[in-house]
Design a protein around this motif. Structure first.
Motif, short mmCIF file in Angstrom:
data_model
loop_
_atom_site.label_atom_id
_atom_site.label_comp_id
_atom_site.label_asym_id
_atom_site.label_seq_id
_atom_site.Cartn_x
_atom_site.Cartn_y
_atom_site.Cartn_z
N GLU A 1 1.32 3.91 -3.14
CA GLU A 1 1.05 5.34 -2.96
C GLU A 1 2.20 6.18 -3.51
O GLU A 1 1.98 7.19 -4.18
N ILE B 1 -4.97 2.83 -8.25
CA ILE B 1 -4.35 2.53 -6.96
C ILE B 1 -4.47 1.05 -6.64
O ILE B 1 -3.53 0.44 -6.11
N ARG C 1 -0.37 14.15 -1.55
CA ARG C 1 -0.65 12.98 -0.71
C ARG C 1 -1.93 13.20 0.11
O ARG C 1 -2.77 12.31 0.24
N HIS D 1 -5.39 11.08 -0.09
CA HIS D 1 -6.05 10.44 1.06
C HIS D 1 -7.50 10.88 1.19
O HIS D 1 -8.36 10.10 1.63
N LYS E 1 0.83 -1.20 0.00
CA LYS E 1 0.00 0.00 0.00
C LYS E 1 0.86 1.25 0.00
O LYS E 1 0.61 2.21 -0.75
N GLU E 2 1.91 1.25 0.83
CA GLU E 2 2.81 2.40 0.89
C GLU E 2 3.56 2.59 -0.42
O GLU E 2 3.69 3.71 -0.93
#
Length: 456
Positions: A133, A233, A170, A174, A129-130
């Motif tokens: 991103e 994503i 970022r 989110h 996930k990181e």
């Protein structure tokens, strides 16, 4: 079913866990519980003796629909062991057209690979996930070559601005404010329908695993696609997870699980008996004994070549099952009989058993339909008397037609709720299933014996 640590699974606990899903059949549950516990016991034995301890394979004897397959499937799920169910009647003797017995080991290995890969993918989800991103931010904020500075002071001045912009993006990401923005990403797709159609064991049977690998690699093509951020994503996260998973570890662990905890459920083993057709040795029956002899080395212990490496079958647990209406276990070749030292006979199901099956298991069919209809705001409840009526009707149909055991309950309940399932989305309602409701929906159908043969 909750996966438990095998260290904690005593035979008593195993039977208790199976009781949550399967009604009755205590002897069969005890047999498989002991077989599973013996696997743990074997691991505690010294190395020199460990390899000499072979699994005690089991033959389950009983009519269809009494729980043979479900017992084996739940047993494997209990400890997350690789499990394969296959009909023995699908195999043909070497030299005949059809599946060879080694294909089941390849199939089991593929299942184990997927099992381990899925477990490892879960473990790396946070890192994936990181990483996804960061990749997405790189796509949203590509480096601009016109804003480069040759002097050190200029570079230092540019860095905070770039960092600030990245953090702002970022935060927007989110909050979901970038979901509709388009980005271009690379996607690897399988473009060869031949490999898709003949993948798995099919390719193993028509050629070598190397040929399949070569065709598989040729069929994979990388292309660029433009997706919205909300879609991209998920794609990027999956790609990053695949990259983070150690494929060599997955292969080693999967093969180890197959060799030490794999379970193969051989259904319809009675249909490869030489006497299944009254001793006939002509036509398709001629290869049945040959299939038994081909199975023998696999069950005794052999080394099978798969696309992932060599797999030893010495400690795979084989659970065979069959109705044995015509043939008997003694009709199997003596060598194969000797490889199944444990035999358990499952009992036929009564109407009382049907009542328990409809209400007690965690996955009872009445609970399943209650949950399904609840999604359409339809609240259904079953009266006790209605449950007994359903069980009685299922028993009657089994007597009049073919006895398919508890599977009959599925056809009965599906027919009972057919109209309700169709009209459920029309609006919120509450329905009580009573004896009268059951009789109204099924009585005419049950009385028409000829129609019952086709509908139920």
């Amino acid at each position: 079913m909750k996966t438990l640590c095998i260290d904690d699974l005593t035979p008593t606990i195993i039977v208790e866990q199976l009781d949550h899903y399967i009604v009755g059949q205590k002897q069969a549950k005890k047999a498989v519980a002991v077989a599973l516990r013996n696997r743990w016991r074997r691991q505690q034995v010294e190395d020199d003796l460990r390899d000499e301890i072979t699994p005690k394979n089991i033959i389950m004897i009983g009519p269809t629909g009494v729980g043979k397959t479900e017992i084996a499937r739940r047993l494997a799920k209990l400890v997350a062991a690789p499990f394969l169910k296959i009909e023995a009647s699908k195999f043909t003797e070497v030299g005949y057209v059809g599946r060879d017995v080694e294909s089941m080991i390849r199939d089991l290995t593929e299942l184990a690979i997927k099992l381990v890969r899925d477990e490892e993918t879960v473990l790396v989800q946070e890192k994936a996930k990181e990483a996804a991103e960061e990749r997405l931010l790189d796509l949203l904020l590509p480096e601009n070559p016109t804003h480069r500075f040759s002097d050190r002071q200029g570079e230092e001045a540019e860095e905070p601005q770039s960092s600030n912009t990245r953090e702002k993006l970022r935060q927007l990401l989110h909050k979901g404010k970038l979901d509709d923005r388009n980005v271009e990403i690379e996607i690897t797709e399988d473009k060869n329908p031949f490999v898709q159609i003949f993948g798995g064991s099919g390719m193993e049977e028509i050629g070598t695993s190397g040929l399949r690998d070569m065709l598989g690699n040729m069929s994979k093509q990388t292309s660029k696609r433009t997706l919205k951020v909300s879609e991209a994503i998920d794609v990027i996260r999956k790609q990053e997870a695949e990259r983070l998973v150690d494929q060599d570890y997955v292969t080693r662990e999967a093969i180890a699980r197959v060799e030490n905890s794999g379970i193969i459920f051989l259904d319809e083993i009675d249909k490869i008996s030489g006497n299944v057709a009254g001793g006939s040795r002509q036509g398709p029956d001629v290869s049945r004994e040959g299939v038994q002899r081909d199975l023998l080395p696999i069950i005794e212990g052999a080394t099978v070549t798969t696309k992932h490496g060599l797999v030893k079958t010495d400690h795979i647990l084989f659970i065979a099952a069959g109705a044995f209406h015509v043939a008997k276990p003694s009709d199997l070749i003596p060598e194969l009989q000797g490889r199944f030292p444990i035999r358990v006979e499952l009992e036929s199901l009564s109407c009382d058993d049907f009542v328990r099956i409809l209400t007690e298991p965690q996955n009872a069919i009445t609970k399943q339909y209650t949950a399904l209809l609840a999604t359409d705001d339809v609240d259904i409840s079953f009266d006790v008397e209605a449950i007994h009526e359903i069980a009685k009707l299922a028993g009657i149909v089994n007597e009049r037609t073919n006895n398919i055991g508890a599977r009959r309950l599925h056809t009965i309940v599906e027919k009972l709720l057919d109209e309700l399932l169709f009209s459920a989305p029309m609006g919120q309602q509450s329905v009580k299933i009573t004896v009268q409701y059951v009789q109204d929906q099924l009585a005419d159908l049950i009385e028409d014996e000829e129609l019952t043969k086709y509908i139920l």
